[in-house]
Design a protein around this motif. Structure first.
Motif, PDB file in Angstrom:
ATOM      1  N   ARG A   1       0.855  -1.344   0.129  1.00  0.00           N
ATOM      2  CA  ARG A   1      -0.104  -0.002  -0.011  1.00  0.00           C
ATOM      3  C   ARG A   1       0.929   1.368   0.084  1.00  0.00           C
ATOM      4  O   ARG A   1       1.782   1.331   0.539  1.00  0.00           O
ATOM      5  CB  ARG A   1      -0.820   0.042   1.162  1.00  0.00           C
ATOM      6  CG  ARG A   1      -1.932  -1.141   1.379  1.00  0.00           C
ATOM      7  CD  ARG A   1      -3.044  -1.031   0.287  1.00  0.00           C
ATOM      8  NE  ARG A   1      -3.952   0.124   0.786  1.00  0.00           N
ATOM      9  CZ  ARG A   1      -5.087   0.086   1.721  1.00  0.00           C
ATOM     10  NH1 ARG A   1      -5.023  -0.952   2.287  1.00  0.00           N
ATOM     11  NH2 ARG A   1      -5.671   1.037   2.028  1.00  0.00           N
ATOM     12  N   ALA A   2       0.379   2.208  -0.479  1.00  0.00           N
ATOM     13  CA  ALA A   2       0.950   3.592  -0.545  1.00  0.00           C
ATOM     14  C   ALA A   2       1.289   4.335   0.705  1.00  0.00           C
ATOM     15  O   ALA A   2       0.017   4.191   1.470  1.00  0.00           O
ATOM     16  CB  ALA A   2       0.235   4.661  -1.564  1.00  0.00           C
TER      17      ALA A   2
ATOM     18  N   THR B   1       7.828   0.582  -8.514  1.00  0.00           N
ATOM     19  CA  THR B   1       6.294   1.078  -8.252  1.00  0.00           C
ATOM     20  C   THR B   1       5.714   0.492  -9.671  1.00  0.00           C
ATOM     21  O   THR B   1       4.349   0.288  -9.767  1.00  0.00           O
ATOM     22  CB  THR B   1       6.109   2.176  -8.157  1.00  0.00           C
ATOM     23  OG1 THR B   1       6.455   3.133  -8.679  1.00  0.00           O
ATOM     24  CG2 THR B   1       6.396   2.365  -6.552  1.00  0.00           C
TER      25      THR B   1
ATOM     26  N   GLY C   1       4.326  -0.770  -2.004  1.00  0.00           N
ATOM     27  CA  GLY C   1       4.546   0.035  -1.010  1.00  0.00           C
ATOM     28  C   GLY C   1       5.889   0.000  -0.535  1.00  0.00           C
ATOM     29  O   GLY C   1       6.689   1.099  -0.198  1.00  0.00           O
TER      30      GLY C   1
ATOM     31  N   GLN D   1       7.591   2.288  -3.193  1.00  0.00           N
ATOM     32  CA  GLN D   1       7.549   3.812  -3.110  1.00  0.00           C
ATOM     33  C   GLN D   1       8.165   4.380  -2.138  1.00  0.00           C
ATOM     34  O   GLN D   1       8.310   5.534  -2.045  1.00  0.00           O
ATOM     35  CB  GLN D   1       5.800   3.805  -2.766  1.00  0.00           C
ATOM     36  CG  GLN D   1       5.273   5.220  -2.915  1.00  0.00           C
ATOM     37  CD  GLN D   1       4.272   5.617  -2.076  1.00  0.00           C
ATOM     38  OE1 GLN D   1       4.102   5.157  -1.021  1.00  0.00           O
ATOM     39  NE2 GLN D   1       3.444   6.449  -2.330  1.00  0.00           N
TER      40      GLN D   1
END
Length: 214
Positions: free
Chosen positions: A40-41, A173, A182, A185
């Motif tokens: 997840r970001a 990414t 994630g 990033q």
């Protein structure tokens, strides 16, 4: 002399900014059940509907203000010093930090885990589209300007590492499996950009940014 000392000590705020952001990235997920940091970001943690939003704001409260003071004092310290390319690179990095800090605060994702078509989501993407090229340009200019003079090589090396990490993050990414999004990033926003800000602060504190231009 007192003002010069104050400017140098403000460099430590870059480290404070980095620590505040890192703590938020690491611990805000505790308030977000089911959040998987590997896929997840980071921006999902501060989305308008994220359960971690309040904790994120608390933990990252020093990030923006400390970072702003640090980078502006860096700009003050390098006036008439270093060389033209180095100064331009640092000025562009400063613009990037302003765009990033203000832009993401004004336009968080409207929904965690999804980049929709709402106005603030579109603007969030616009901020990303501005931040990335500004950061890359600043690193490249600092590298070129730094490697030209022996006195500035250490700064150029730091910019090189930051650029490499940003490129790894960007490629990761884009091409790595979604479950590792994630991780990659965080190479770009936490380590490359905010890590470089902390290093600039350390350079300022140590007096290495006040070398007369040659």
């Amino acid at each position: 002399m007192e003002s010069r000392g104050l400017i140098r000590w403000s460099g430590l705020l870059g480290v404070v900014s980095f620590i505040s952001y890192a703590v938020a990235v690491i611990f805000a997920p505790l308030a977000y059940y089911g959040y998987d940091w590997t896929s997840r970001a980071v921006s999902d943690l501060s989305a308008a509907d994220a359960p971690s939003l309040a904790l994120w704001h608390q933990l990252s409260s020093l990030y923006g203000v400390a970072g702003m003071v640090c980078i502006m004092m860096v700009c003050v310290a390098i006036q008439g010093k270093l060389n033209k390319l180095l100064r331009l690179g640092i000025y562009i990095f400063t613009v990037m930090f302003w765009v990033s800090t203000v832009g993401f605060a004004m336009f968080p994702l409207s929904e965690s885990g999804d980049t929709g078509t709402a106005f603030q989501d579109v603007m969030h993407i616009v901020v990303v589209a501005l931040v990335v090229p500004l950061a890359i340009t600043s690193f490249v200019l600092i590298m070129i300007g730094g490697y030209r003079k022996k006195s500035f090589v250490s700064l150029a090396v730091c910019a090189s590492v930051a650029l490499l990490l940003m490129m790894v993050g960007g490629l990761g990414t884009g091409f790595a499996p979604a479950e590792y999004f994630g991780i990659f990033q965080r190479f770009s926003n936490l380590i490359a950009v905010n890590g470089f800000l902390a290093l600039l602060g350390i350079f300022l504190f140590s007096g290495k940014l006040q070398i007369e231009k040659v």
